[in-house]
Design an enzyme around this catalytic site. Structure first.
Site, PDB file in Angstrom:
ATOM      1  N   TYR A 283       0.842  -1.193   0.000  1.00 16.22           N
ATOM      2  CA  TYR A 283       0.000   0.000   0.000  1.00 16.22           C
ATOM      3  C   TYR A 283       0.883   1.252   0.000  1.00 16.22           C
ATOM      4  CZ  TYR A 283      -3.712   3.208   1.548  1.00 16.22           C
ATOM      5  OH  TYR A 283      -4.612   4.242   1.661  1.00 16.22           O
TER       6      TYR A 283
ATOM      7  N   LYS B 229       1.207   3.948  -3.071  1.00 13.87           N
ATOM      8  CA  LYS B 229       0.700   5.294  -2.811  1.00 13.87           C
ATOM      9  C   LYS B 229       1.803   6.334  -3.023  1.00 13.87           C
ATOM     10  CE  LYS B 229      -3.646   4.545  -1.793  1.00 13.87           C
ATOM     11  NZ  LYS B 229      -4.748   5.067  -2.636  1.00 13.87           N
TER      12      LYS B 229
END
Length: 270
Positions: free
Chosen positions: A151, A155
């Site tokens: 993640y 990101k």
């Protein structure tokens, strides 16, 4: 940008932050197209706000192209594309323990979906000398999410791609914003608005949507629903070693208090 009278596509628009943005943009007078993996939910929300609901898997470029084509057919040029869809899976143990499938899914949803959106609408925006790309990232894209390396990495890439868009196409008249919230009470992490009550570190989707609408109106590149993130980013830049040590301490605290790295509980430590 004043979104009144504009046509906006919002991916992941049938729930969470996406739904709140759909409602906020519709209330501000925009013609809203809701694109979501759950096509029925997208259509139900569209019926409620007077928009258009379409099924869309953002990991498939053809789906995004089809949404743009249908939007242009119904309403004309796409003025705003909000690339909002996201996911969070966590990691089983060490920082590289998530499967290749999970890493690829994070890449496809958090990065390539933004690329596909830009490919679909940028040429026409450049030709018109106007348009707005709004990309959802995360505070994890500026800092890090403990317990979910895939993640955090994707990101970070999302923020970088938004910067590239802004650098390359600001002179073409294309506005770009990247949204970097911390913890938000959404189905993505299994939390509701009730969980956010009296919890300063946790925002509701509606609060995030309000901040995003303000950022779009001001045409700000970096939209921070949690203002304190700016301070954390400055601390990280000034002394990376000290910041890493602090993050190690936060990870250890999470393990002591929760017995595991539970993504749904981290906001309680902030």
């Amino acid at each position: 940008m004043d979104v009144s009278g504009k046509t906006a596509i919002i991916t992941g628009g049938a729930s969470g932050i996406g739904e709140a943005l759909v409602r906020a943009m519709a209330a501000a007078g925009a013609q809203v197209v809701i694109a979501d993996l759950n096509g029925d939910a997208a259509q139900a929300l569209a019926d409620e706000v007077g928009g258009l609901g379409l099924a869309c898997n953002v990991t498939q470029e053809a789906d995004i192209q089809a949404v743009v084509a249908e939007t242009e057919k119904r309403f004309g040029p796409v003025d705003v594309f909000v690339s909002n869809a996201g996911l969070g899976r966590g990691e089983p143990s060490h920082a590289a323990s998530a499967s290749d499938k999970v890493w690829q899914l994070n890449w496809d949803v958090h990065v390539m979906s933004h690329v596909y959106a830009a490919r679909a609408v940028l040429p026409a925006m450049i030709e018109r000398g106007d348009g707005y790309l709004v990309n959802m990232a995360s505070a994890a894209g500026l800092l890090s999410q403990i317990g979910d390396a895939a993640y955090s990495a994707t990101k970070h890439a999302a923020v970088s791609f938004a910067e590239s868009l802004a650098i390359a196409h600001g002179p073409d008249g294309v506005k770009v914003s990247v949204i970097c919230p911390q913890y938000v009470a959404t189905p993505l992490i299994g939390l509701s608005a009730e969980d956010a009550a009296n919890t300063p570190a946790l925002r509701t989707p509606e609060q995030v949507a309000q901040t995003v609408m303000e950022g779009i109106a001001e045409e700000r590149f970096l939209i921070l629903p949690h203002e304190e993130v700016a301070q954390f980013v400055n601390m990280r830049a000034m002394d990376r070693e000290r910041w890493l040590q602090g993050m190690r301490g936060l990870r250890a605290k999470a393990l002591r208090e929760f017995g595991e790295l539970k993504l749904t509980e981290f906001y309680k430590l902030m």
